[in-house]
Design a protein around this motif. Structure first.
Motif, PDB file in Angstrom:
ATOM      1  N   HIS B 233       0.848  -1.197   0.000  1.00 16.07           N
ATOM      2  CA  HIS B 233       0.000   0.000   0.000  1.00 16.07           C
ATOM      3  C   HIS B 233       0.878   1.240   0.000  1.00 16.07           C
ATOM      4  N   ARG B 234       0.212   2.391  -0.037  1.00 23.72           N
ATOM      5  CA  ARG B 234       0.971   3.639   0.004  1.00 23.72           C
ATOM      6  C   ARG B 234       1.016   4.165   1.424  1.00 23.72           C
ATOM      7  N   LEU B 235       2.169   4.664   1.785  1.00 17.89           N
ATOM      8  CA  LEU B 235       2.338   5.210   3.135  1.00 17.89           C
ATOM      9  C   LEU B 235       1.461   6.443   3.301  1.00 17.89           C
ATOM     10  N   HIS B 239       2.744   9.067   0.603  1.00 13.18           N
ATOM     11  CA  HIS B 239       2.206   8.362  -0.571  1.00 13.18           C
ATOM     12  C   HIS B 239       3.200   7.477  -1.279  1.00 13.18           C
ATOM     13  N   GLU B 240       4.144   7.003  -0.576  1.00  9.55           N
ATOM     14  CA  GLU B 240       5.126   6.158  -1.231  1.00  9.55           C
ATOM     15  C   GLU B 240       4.667   4.711  -1.140  1.00  9.55           C
ATOM     16  N   VAL B 242       4.777   0.967  -0.408  1.00  7.46           N
ATOM     17  CA  VAL B 242       5.631   0.134   0.448  1.00  7.46           C
ATOM     18  C   VAL B 242       5.086  -1.283   0.493  1.00  7.46           C
ATOM     19  N   TYR B 244       4.300  -4.155   2.971  1.00  9.83           N
ATOM     20  CA  TYR B 244       4.003  -4.088   4.397  1.00  9.83           C
ATOM     21  C   TYR B 244       3.746  -5.478   4.965  1.00  9.83           C
ATOM     22  N   TYR B 257       8.381  -2.718   6.895  1.00  7.59           N
ATOM     23  CA  TYR B 257       8.149  -2.082   5.601  1.00  7.59           C
ATOM     24  C   TYR B 257       9.360  -2.275   4.719  1.00  7.59           C
ATOM     25  N   ALA B 259      10.779  -0.379   1.311  1.00  8.00           N
ATOM     26  CA  ALA B 259      10.531   0.735   0.410  1.00  8.00           C
ATOM     27  C   ALA B 259      11.824   1.097  -0.297  1.00  8.00           C
ATOM     28  N   ARG B 260      11.689   1.936  -1.333  1.00 10.56           N
ATOM     29  CA  ARG B 260      12.905   2.441  -1.966  1.00 10.56           C
ATOM     30  C   ARG B 260      13.602   3.399  -1.027  1.00 10.56           C
ATOM     31  N   ALA B 261      14.893   3.256  -0.920  1.00  2.12           N
ATOM     32  CA  ALA B 261      15.629   4.106   0.013  1.00  2.12           C
ATOM     33  C   ALA B 261      15.532   5.560  -0.442  1.00  2.12           C
ATOM     34  N   PRO B 262      15.262   6.458   0.491  1.00  8.85           N
ATOM     35  CA  PRO B 262      15.163   7.872   0.125  1.00  8.85           C
ATOM     36  C   PRO B 262      16.551   8.483  -0.070  1.00  8.85           C
ATOM     37  N   GLU B 287      15.174   0.123   1.498  1.00 10.16           N
ATOM     38  CA  GLU B 287      15.323   0.168   2.952  1.00 10.16           C
ATOM     39  C   GLU B 287      14.258  -0.716   3.598  1.00 10.16           C
ATOM     40  N   VAL B 289      12.328  -1.159   7.046  1.00 12.08           N
ATOM     41  CA  VAL B 289      12.025  -0.440   8.280  1.00 12.08           C
ATOM     42  C   VAL B 289      11.173  -1.347   9.155  1.00 12.08           C
TER      43      VAL B 289
END
Lengths: 201, 309
Positions: B233-235, B239-240, B242, B244, B257, B259-262, B287, B289
């Motif tokens: 889903h989106r955070l 709105h990223e 992820v 989950y 989570y 996700a793509r590393a920021p 990343e 988390v």
């Protein structure tokens, strides 16, 4: 004579004598006490008596005047010297506390930043792209006390720019909020109700 | 004869409760939580934060109704009618989700099957003390390993309802406390529950954007933890998208989570004062988390043992 002088004084107190008699009275030292007493009686009758009666004001004033210059003059210069010596220590401590305060402001500011970012993220989640209506998950699942950072680069030790730190906090907030929101949205995260038969055993 | 029965009735709860094991107490509690009609005034304490709330539950026309209200600050309520929970908050329109209880007062697992908790915790009977003017029996949840926090609960001797629930960190310091200050049982539901049963609450929201997650698995998990949800889903907020995964051992909930590393680097570890920890592991340009109310070492190990099937 005594009687008549008393009458004079009495008349003088009431302001019923001329200047000549007054100067005569002034030179008569014995009458001075009479003068004082008559004024006192007059004050008492008019109810103007002070709470504490100092019968010998002139004497105390004279004593005070005598004391004054002797106290003031010699003590002045040593006092400055003492101040000069002492003022060094408070000044240094001022500097320290200033730094401390600075640190505290920095911490407070960073906490405020977290709070602000939290609010911002609510606002942003209102746009069309938002997967869900706006959810303020914090209150019902548990409040966030200010984030205390134990390790890691959030504490700006490694020279991150403000923007990077802001970005970081925004992301951290997003994760924490989502973590709580998911617990609310997903019945799966909750442990299903046990069937009653099992409980009743 | 009647007197004898009456005497037996009076004596039996006392003699009975003496023999109860810690688990019996908890089983009675979970039953009481789902059947008793009561009103509880509660305070929740986290670090230097105190929140008062009131919780009611009862049955109206065969419907199980519950109501939760936070008493300080902007109004925040939740209403449960059967298996729908509606959240009413001042800053957003009300919304409903499917859930069989309102979260936020007692840990959800206390309503359910207690034996699930046994994998991670040992139940130990403690002493008795007086809470909210009632006699309370202490039951400790002793973590069986160092991967989770301890907890303790006091149950009302009469009703078996929880009176106080504490979470303690590994150093036995208090992280969170939920304490009843007044507990009232009732037979006729108060008007607020009757009203709630008649009110038309919004439809359950659809979570259309939820996609299936990849086939994630963990090479290691602490005993008792299991995967309960996994999706994509989106955070909220940023709105990223992820991946989950939700894990739970009954008392502690962990979210993982991917996700793509920021671009901005993330802290490796972070602990809040109410015991919520967060660990960030960088794997290539992704990343991982992990966050939850468990020691950060647990999260670190969980994050590292995530793998694709």
């Amino acid at each position: 004579m005594v009687k008549s002088s008393q009458e004079w004084v009495s008349a003088a107190v009431d302001g019923e004598v001329d200047a000549q008699t007054l100067t005569q009275l002034a030179s008569d030292v014995d009458s001075h006490q009479e003068w004082q007493r008559y004024h006192m009686i007059g004050d008492t009758m008019r109810g103007e008596l002070p709470a504490a009666i100092d019968l010998d004001i002139t004497a105390s004033i004279a004593a005070a005047i005598e004391l004054e210059p002797t106290i003031m003059a010699p003590k002045n210069s040593p006092a400055i010297e003492v101040q000069g010596v002492e003022s060094k220590t408070p000044k240094t401590s001022n500097v320290v506390s200033l730094f401390k305060q600075f640190g505290q402001y920095a911490i407070a500011a960073s906490v405020a930043l977290v709070a602000i970012v939290g609010v911002q993220s609510y606002d942003q989640s209102q746009d069309v792209e938002s997967p869900l209506p706006v959810f303020n998950t914090r209150p019902l699942v548990g409040t966030m006390s200010p984030v205390s950072l134990q390790t890691g680069p959030v504490t700006n030790q490694q020279g991150y720019t403000n923007e990077q730190v802001l970005e970081q906090r925004k992301r951290i907030n997003a994760y924490i909020q989502d973590h709580m929101l998911q617990q609310r949205l997903n019945p799966g995260v909750q442990v299903e109700q046990a069937n009653q038969a099992e409980i009743n055993q | 004869m009647r007197l004898f029965l009456l005497a037996l009735l009076i004596i039996s709860p006392f003699s009975h409760s003496e023999e109860l094991s810690a688990k019996d107490w908890l089983v009675n509690m979970s039953q009481a939580l789902s059947e008793t009609q009561f009103k509880a005034s509660v305070v929740q304490i986290q670090a230097d934060h105190v929140r008062p709330l009131v919780f009611l539950q009862g049955t109206v026309d065969e419907k199980r109704i519950a109501y939760l209200e936070y008493l300080n600050g902007p109004p925040k309520n939740a209403v449960k009618v059967n298996n729908t929970v509606t959240f009413l908050e001042h800053d957003q329109p009300p919304y409903s989700v499917n859930a069989n209880l309102i979260q936020g007062v007692w840990p959800v697992s206390l309503y359910g099957d207690i034996s699930k908790l046994e994998q991670g915790y040992q139940f130990v009977l403690g002493g008795r003390s007086r809470i909210a003017g009632r006699a309370g029996q202490l039951i400790r949840f002793i973590a069986k390993d160092e991967y989770r926090y301890d907890a303790q609960i006091w149950l009302d001797l009469e009703t078996y309802l929880p009176l106080r629930y504490d979470t303690l960190n590994r150093d036995k310091q208090l992280l969170e406390q939920t304490m009843v200050i007044e507990l009232i049982e009732f037979t006729d539901s108060p008007s607020i529950l009757v009203e709630a049963s008649k009110h038309d609450w919004p439809e359950v929201i659809k979570q259309a954007d939820r996609k299936d997650a990849q086939d994630w698995q963990f090479t290691w998990l602490p005993q008792g933890f299991s995967m309960v949800v996994s999706d994509n889903h989106r955070l909220i907020g940023i709105h990223e998208p992820v991946e989950y995964i939700a894990l739970t051992d009954g008392l502690a909930n962990i979210s993982v989570y991917v996700a793509r590393a920021p671009e901005a680097p993330m802290p490796e570890e972070l602990v809040t004062r109410n015991g919520l920890s967060m660990v960030v592991e960088k794997v290539g340009n992704a990343e991982v988390v992990a966050l939850g109310k468990v020691p950060s070492q647990t999260l670190e190990r969980i994050a590292r043992s995530l793998a694709l099937k």
